[in-house]
Design a protein around this motif. Sequence first.
Motif, PDB file in Angstrom:
ATOM      1  N   LYS A  44      88.430 -15.214  18.528  1.00  0.00           N
ATOM      2  CA  LYS A  44      87.181 -14.764  17.887  1.00  0.00           C
ATOM      3  C   LYS A  44      86.854 -13.299  18.232  1.00  0.00           C
ATOM      4  CE  LYS A  44      84.813 -17.969  19.990  1.00  0.00           C
ATOM      5  NZ  LYS A  44      85.901 -18.511  20.839  1.00  0.00           N
ATOM      6  N   SER A  45      86.914 -12.977  19.536  1.00  0.00           N
ATOM      7  CA  SER A  45      86.580 -11.601  19.940  1.00  0.00           C
ATOM      8  C   SER A  45      87.621 -10.620  19.416  1.00  0.00           C
ATOM      9  CB  SER A  45      86.490 -11.489  21.462  1.00  0.00           C
ATOM     10  OG  SER A  45      85.460 -12.321  21.929  1.00  0.00           O
ATOM     11  N   THR A  46      88.874 -11.068  19.345  1.00  0.00           N
ATOM     12  CA  THR A  46      89.924 -10.203  18.797  1.00  0.00           C
ATOM     13  C   THR A  46      89.612  -9.890  17.329  1.00  0.00           C
ATOM     14  OG1 THR A  46      91.482 -11.250  20.296  1.00  0.00           O
ATOM     15  CG2 THR A  46      92.429  -9.999  18.473  1.00  0.00           C
ATOM     16  N   LEU A 163      77.700 -10.242  16.193  1.00  0.00           N
ATOM     17  CA  LEU A 163      77.154 -10.673  17.479  1.00  0.00           C
ATOM     18  C   LEU A 163      78.188 -11.602  18.109  1.00  0.00           C
ATOM     19  CD1 LEU A 163      73.452 -11.521  16.522  1.00  0.00           C
ATOM     20  CD2 LEU A 163      74.368  -9.404  17.419  1.00  0.00           C
ATOM     21  N   ASP A 164      78.895 -11.096  19.122  1.00  0.00           N
ATOM     22  CA  ASP A 164      79.946 -11.888  19.767  1.00  0.00           C
ATOM     23  C   ASP A 164      79.356 -12.546  21.012  1.00  0.00           C
ATOM     24  OD1 ASP A 164      82.183 -13.005  20.827  1.00  0.00           O
ATOM     25  OD2 ASP A 164      83.310 -11.145  21.062  1.00  0.00           O
ATOM     26  N   GLU A 165      78.877 -13.765  20.846  1.00  0.00           N
ATOM     27  CA  GLU A 165      78.204 -14.496  21.920  1.00  0.00           C
ATOM     28  C   GLU A 165      77.163 -13.603  22.599  1.00  0.00           C
ATOM     29  OE1 GLU A 165      80.659 -17.195  24.095  1.00  0.00           O
ATOM     30  OE2 GLU A 165      82.292 -16.939  22.679  1.00  0.00           O
ATOM     31  N   ALA A 166      76.435 -12.889  21.771  1.00  0.00           N
ATOM     32  CA  ALA A 166      75.494 -11.879  22.273  1.00  0.00           C
ATOM     33  C   ALA A 166      74.224 -12.491  22.851  1.00  0.00           C
ATOM     34  CB  ALA A 166      75.131 -10.908  21.152  1.00  0.00           C
TER      35      ALA A 166
HETATM   36 MG   LIG Z   1      85.332 -14.028  22.944  1.00  0.00          MG
END
Ligand SMILES: [Mg+2]
Length: 273
Positions: A44-46, A163-166
């Motif tokens: 996901k973050s990638t 929003l990455d697990e923000a």
């Molecule tokens: Mg991640």
Amino acid sequence: MIRLDQVSFSYINEQVSRSAVHDLSFTLEAGQLVALLGANGSGKSTLARLIKGRLLPGKGNVVVDGLNTRDKIQRSQVQNLVGLVGPVPDHQFISNLVADDVAFGPQNLGLERAEINRRVDAALKMVSMEDYAQYPPYLLSGGQKQRVCLAGILAMQFRYLILDEATSMLDPEGRGQVMQVLARLRQESNLGILLITQNLDEAQMADRVDIMQQGKIVANFCFRELAASPHLLRQYNLEEPPLFHLASVLKSQGLLPHDWYPDSLDQVVKALC
Ligand SMILES: [Mg+2]
Ligand SMILES: Nc1ncnc2c1ncn2[C@@H]1O[C@H](COP(=O)(O)OP(=O)(O)OP(=O)(O)O)[C@@H](O)[C@H]1O
């Protein structure tokens, strides 16, 4: 529109070579809110870094409003269109005051002072940090830092927001506030939002929920379809949202009709009454 066509990416460094995204296709339109869920390490973050142009695809293309991140000039334009807020504030605070820190991005856009001040005030209010405008950022708690980072991104008025697990460091009230901010942004702007989360509950207002596994988007659903299906929740290892859990308990007691789905707690109360 953000478009990824059969994108693959591997991290290659001295220690490892690891495929993180494989043959992935994805779209996000302006005005849309897409939630992305998936297990740790699913990529996901990638995906977020590929969209922001921090990583370049090994194969395939990442195109944002017609701009391809493979091209150096177009990549820097993409970086001005896409705002990314990560799970922990990795952001190095560069000013001694919260307000100056939030102003840093808009200043770099060359905006007038009055417009910068207006954006800073509005952004700090949106994340309920207006009382901390004259506070040194390094004295803030983790969750407060996360809010200030979010304010900095909001003040930039990007066209797309990731929003990455923000909300990972925020208390329940803080999470609720961020969700309200997103709801307002959706109503008042044409922002495209990618909400990466481990919590299906946060995906309630998404237009689409994408599921990522081992570097690929393997399925997409509308929130209700996923939240109301014990089979799908089990299959994708997701927790049933509390509201849906309450509704299913009430349904099993014969207190609510089986084909009824809640949007809010108030609605459940009304239905019971
Ligand atoms: Mg991640
Ligand atoms: N900088 C890196 N160098 C090498 N491998 C990496 C790097 N960052 C991530 N990876 C690997 O790439 C894969 C995808 O990682 P990624 O961070 O995109 O997953 P994620 O879905 O965001 O996970 P999480 O839910 O834990 O945040 C994982 O196998 C991870 O180990």
